[in-house]
Design an enzyme around this catalytic site. Sequence first.
Site, PDB file in Angstrom:
ATOM      1  N   SER A  59       6.313  -0.344  10.193  1.00 13.99           N
ATOM      2  CA  SER A  59       5.028  -0.264   9.646  1.00 13.99           C
ATOM      3  C   SER A  59       4.634   1.026   9.235  1.00 13.99           C
ATOM      4  CB  SER A  59       3.877  -0.493  10.587  1.00 13.99           C
ATOM      5  OG  SER A  59       2.643  -0.255  10.306  1.00 13.99           O
ATOM      6  N   SER A  60       3.894   1.176   7.868  1.00 11.96           N
ATOM      7  CA  SER A  60       3.481   2.608   7.608  1.00 11.96           C
ATOM      8  C   SER A  60       3.041   3.439   8.672  1.00 11.96           C
ATOM      9  CB  SER A  60       2.778   2.556   6.351  1.00 11.96           C
ATOM     10  OG  SER A  60       3.686   1.675   5.226  1.00 11.96           O
ATOM     11  N   GLY A  68       5.061 -10.359   4.108  1.00  9.73           N
ATOM     12  CA  GLY A  68       5.853 -10.197   5.135  1.00  9.73           C
ATOM     13  C   GLY A  68       5.261 -10.890   6.244  1.00  9.73           C
ATOM     14  N   LYS A  98       4.973 -10.358   9.272  1.00 11.08           N
ATOM     15  CA  LYS A  98       4.744  -9.210   9.966  1.00 11.08           C
ATOM     16  C   LYS A  98       3.133  -9.310  10.163  1.00 11.08           C
ATOM     17  CE  LYS A  98       3.943  -4.773  11.106  1.00 11.08           C
ATOM     18  NZ  LYS A  98       2.407  -4.624  10.864  1.00 11.08           N
ATOM     19  N   ASP A  99       2.618  -9.364   8.921  1.00 12.28           N
ATOM     20  CA  ASP A  99       1.025  -9.469   8.805  1.00 12.28           C
ATOM     21  C   ASP A  99       0.834 -11.097   8.603  1.00 12.28           C
ATOM     22  OD1 ASP A  99       0.273  -6.457   8.518  1.00 12.28           O
ATOM     23  OD2 ASP A  99       1.776  -6.738   7.176  1.00 12.28           O
ATOM     24  N   HIS A 108       9.361  -3.213   3.757  1.00 11.35           N
ATOM     25  CA  HIS A 108       9.028  -3.512   2.232  1.00 11.35           C
ATOM     26  C   HIS A 108      10.398  -3.936   1.495  1.00 11.35           C
ATOM     27  CE1 HIS A 108       5.597  -0.590   3.513  1.00 11.35           C
ATOM     28  NE2 HIS A 108       5.053  -1.830   2.947  1.00 11.35           N
ATOM     29  N   MET A 154       0.913  -1.398   0.090  1.00 11.15           N
ATOM     30  CA  MET A 154       0.043  -0.003   0.094  1.00 11.15           C
ATOM     31  C   MET A 154       0.966   1.113   0.037  1.00 11.15           C
ATOM     32  SD  MET A 154      -3.326  -0.812   2.022  1.00 11.15           S
ATOM     33  CE  MET A 154      -2.975  -0.615   3.731  1.00 11.15           C
ATOM     34  N   GLY A 155       2.177   0.979  -0.348  1.00  9.86           N
ATOM     35  CA  GLY A 155       3.283   2.247  -0.403  1.00  9.86           C
ATOM     36  C   GLY A 155       3.552   2.809   0.953  1.00  9.86           C
TER      37      GLY A 155
END
Length: 291
Positions: free
Chosen positions: A189-190, A151, A153-154, A40, A33-34
């Site tokens: 995390s973003s 990832g 992470k999720d 990333h 999602m940028g």
Amino acid sequence: MKSVQIIKSISGLRARLDQARADGQRVGFVPTMGYLHDGHGSLMKRARDECELVVVSIFVNPLQFAPDEDLASYPRDLQRDTALAQSCGVDILFVPEVIEMYPNGQVKTQVSVPELAAHWDGASRPSHFTGVATVVSKLFNIVGPCHAYFGRKDFQQLVVIRQMATDLSMPVTVVGCPTIREADGLAMSSRNSYLSPADRQAAVVIYQGLQQGKRAALAGETNPAAIVQTVTDVICCELRATIDYVAAVDRASLTVPEWLSAESLILVACWFGKTRLIDNVLIRRGDATAE
Ligand code: AMP
């Protein structure tokens, strides 16, 4: 260094990738999602190492946000993302507008994996994983045969996507990659960009709780409730943190077993102000270095 090619249309991306595959190139795909960070970056570099052509998509997918969530405020910075992608050797950034992905507004088809999506993040965010599975299946159909990098992470997302790709015979190999952390242990995390300085400092308690839970498990604790209590006790010491859930689960089914097996997972979701963060740690008894 070759510059990243930015493609906005589905037909443009398809044509480019079909040609690459016809030329014998293996396609590596990293959906995002940028607002890219080194988490990333690790997926992009892994794809770069393993594939001849690397595509990264940047799409903030409205379907996976509930009406009261942060779709409008989700951080975006295409210029910075392009520079990071370039430094990781990415060949193509696929950056579709919402209208390109959903030309008729609402989609009438949904992809869901209810058995794996029902609990944990899916319980807190009921439409989330259907939104994720629907857009990722769309992206897999657009990108075509590839290796796709996700990832850990999720973790629940990874399990849902892997099941979806298997069940629907998608020509995609799903590759799970380790969680990349800040120096103090906070998972990148973003959404960390939303945190106030005080909440950012406090947020490390998630990692500390997970590590304490992991230590207990590696020391032989197999009662999931006891592990959950250990993690909760650590996080509760930080008054800025509000726990959404803590769970100790079987890593394949994500359900709570009577006793934890040698391969399990501790999951945490926690609020700091209006920001919800998730993290997890894998436990492999007999392997203290497991992430
Ligand atoms: P997002 O842009 O947050 O949707 O994430 C896109 C991909 O990057 C997903 O597969 C995430 O699991 C992965 N990712 C996000 N943060 C991290 C991290 N800290 N370490 C490794 N992968 C990550």
